[in-house]
Design a protein around this motif. Structure first.
Motif, PDB file in Angstrom:
ATOM      1  N   LYS A 128     -11.315   4.301  -3.391  1.00  0.00           N
ATOM      2  CA  LYS A 128     -10.346   4.950  -2.080  1.00  0.00           C
ATOM      3  C   LYS A 128     -10.709   4.234  -0.824  1.00  0.00           C
ATOM      4  N   TRP A 129     -12.180   4.221  -0.564  1.00  0.00           N
ATOM      5  CA  TRP A 129     -12.815   3.568   0.635  1.00  0.00           C
ATOM      6  C   TRP A 129     -12.274   2.219   0.990  1.00  0.00           C
TER       7      TRP A 129
ATOM      8  N   TRP B 129       0.749  -1.075   0.127  1.00  0.00           N
ATOM      9  CA  TRP B 129       0.041   0.201  -0.047  1.00  0.00           C
ATOM     10  C   TRP B 129       0.828   1.370   0.006  1.00  0.00           C
TER      11      TRP B 129
ATOM     12  N   ARG C 293      -8.234   2.213   1.663  1.00  0.00           N
ATOM     13  CA  ARG C 293      -8.227   2.683   3.014  1.00  0.00           C
ATOM     14  C   ARG C 293      -8.608   1.250   3.690  1.00  0.00           C
TER      15      ARG C 293
END
Length: 112
Positions: free
Chosen positions: A87-88, A67, A91
């Motif tokens: 993106k979520w 990551w 994350r």
């Protein structure tokens, strides 16, 4: 801001990885190199309307430790920086990676 987070995280991860084991350090170098490369490759393919790398693959590399380079590559190449669902999930993969690494560190260093 995310580039700085990625650079600090990558540096920290590599230093600690090499302190623990050379093999872990080399693994982290390799997995982050691949992660950065496939993010660049996906951006290139998107701009040329060619075959794309699946989002699941990008998420998978985030989960197994790639990551930091993925975050840096996303920012540098401006790739998938506006896509909220991606993106979520990305994350979440970072959070899961932190959780697994923390659990592994706890088991390794504090349960002996």
């Amino acid at each position: 801001m995310m580039k700085i987070f990625g650079l600090i995280s990558l540096t920290t991860m590599l230093v600690i990885g090499f302190m623990i084991s050379l093999n872990l350090g080399y693994y982290l170098v390799a997995i982050n190199g691949i992660s950065g490369f496939i993010t660049w490759r996906d951006k290139r393919a998107a701009s040329k309307q060619q075959w794309r790398i699946q989002e699941q693959t990008l998420h998978g590399f985030a989960l197994i430790g790639g990551w930091p380079a993925g975050v840096i590559a996303q920012e540098v190449f401006r790739h998938k920086t506006q896509k909220s669902p991606f993106k979520w999930v990305y994350r979440l993969m970072i959070l899961l990676n932190f959780s697994c690494a923390s659990l592994l560190a706890y088991i390794t260093f504090f349960t002996q």
